[in-house]
Enzyme design. Structure first.
Site, mmCIF file in Angstrom:
data_model
loop_
_atom_site.group_PDB
_atom_site.id
_atom_site.type_symbol
_atom_site.label_atom_id
_atom_site.label_comp_id
_atom_site.label_asym_id
_atom_site.label_seq_id
_atom_site.Cartn_x
_atom_site.Cartn_y
_atom_site.Cartn_z
ATOM 1 C CE LYS A 121 54.811 -36.737 -60.642
ATOM 2 N NZ LYS A 121 54.701 -37.661 -59.787
ATOM 3 C CG ASP A 139 59.021 -40.455 -61.980
ATOM 4 O OD1 ASP A 139 60.364 -40.439 -62.391
ATOM 5 O OD2 ASP A 139 58.414 -41.714 -61.827
#
Ligand code: SF4
Length: 214
Positions: A121, A139
């Protein structure tokens, strides 16, 4: 699977809703973004933005971070949660950036994820925001909303969501799209109470079309 036309409409609508697809973390230097994203795990961007001015003033360079006592770093980031682990990661990451990458934030997924505390991420966000490469920042907002829209199969596994988004989103749109997912997740498509009746994505949203409208 969403049609190309539906994906295009969703992208265009999000652009109209949120013209500025900016990361909400404040930073001036590339490594400050990397560190801020590390701090944002299990924490809000707003909270991170509150602590980083004092943190980056106390440790104004990578060298300063590399020489820092993790305990002192931890005092500056205590309110972000998991502060001991995060402090160790920042100090170790600063050392590795200096030793292995000449003080620069690297620009490949492999190099980024080899750094302490940096997962896909974070790496995707750096690739998108610093290097302007295709980036799929999966996310919690992105995972939730793309699942509701039907762009993914609803998986909560970030890697699976990333793989599925890679197949449906044009690469050049991916980074901004993910930033807009965050903005939409805060403003309209919240976790507990999505405002489907007021959402301009409703016509292309699997979840919204099934949800009872107020
Ligand atoms: Fe979220 Fe509802 Fe909008 Fe779909 S229609 S994106 S579920 S708020």
């Amino acid at each position: 699977m969403k049609s190309k036309a539906a994906v295009g409409r969703i992208i265009q609508e999000l652009k109209a809703l949120y013209p500025d697809a900016l990361c909400s973390l404040n930073y001036e230097k590339d490594y400050e973004l990397l560190f801020s994203v590390r701090l944002s795990a299990q924490c809000t961007d707003a909270r991170v933005n509150l602590v980083t001015p004092a943190l980056f003033a106390r440790f104004p360079s990578l060298e300063a971070f590399a020489q820092a006592d993790p305990e002192e770093v931890g005092e500056y980031i205590r309110s972000c949660g998991f502060f001991r682990t995060k402090a160790k990661d920042l100090v170790e990451c600063a050392k590795q950036l200096l030793e292995r990458f000449d003080g620069k934030v690297p620009g490949t997924m492999e190099e980024l994820t080899s750094l302490p505390g940096v997962g896909r991420k974070t790496a995707n966000l750096i690739l998108g925001d610093i290097y302007k490469q295709p980036a799929y920042v999966c996310d919690t907002h992105c995972i939730r909303i793309t699942g509701r829209l039907g762009l993914t199969d609803g998986s909560k596994d970030p890697l699976k969501v990333e793989q599925q988004l890679r197949k449906v989103l044009p690469p050049e749109e991916s980074s901004d799209f993910c930033h807009r997912m965050v903005l939409h997740g805060r403003a309209v498509c919240t976790a507990r109470n999505p405002q489907c009746a007021a959402c301009s994505l409703l016509g292309d949203c699997d979840y919204g079309k099934k949800a009872p409208q107020a």
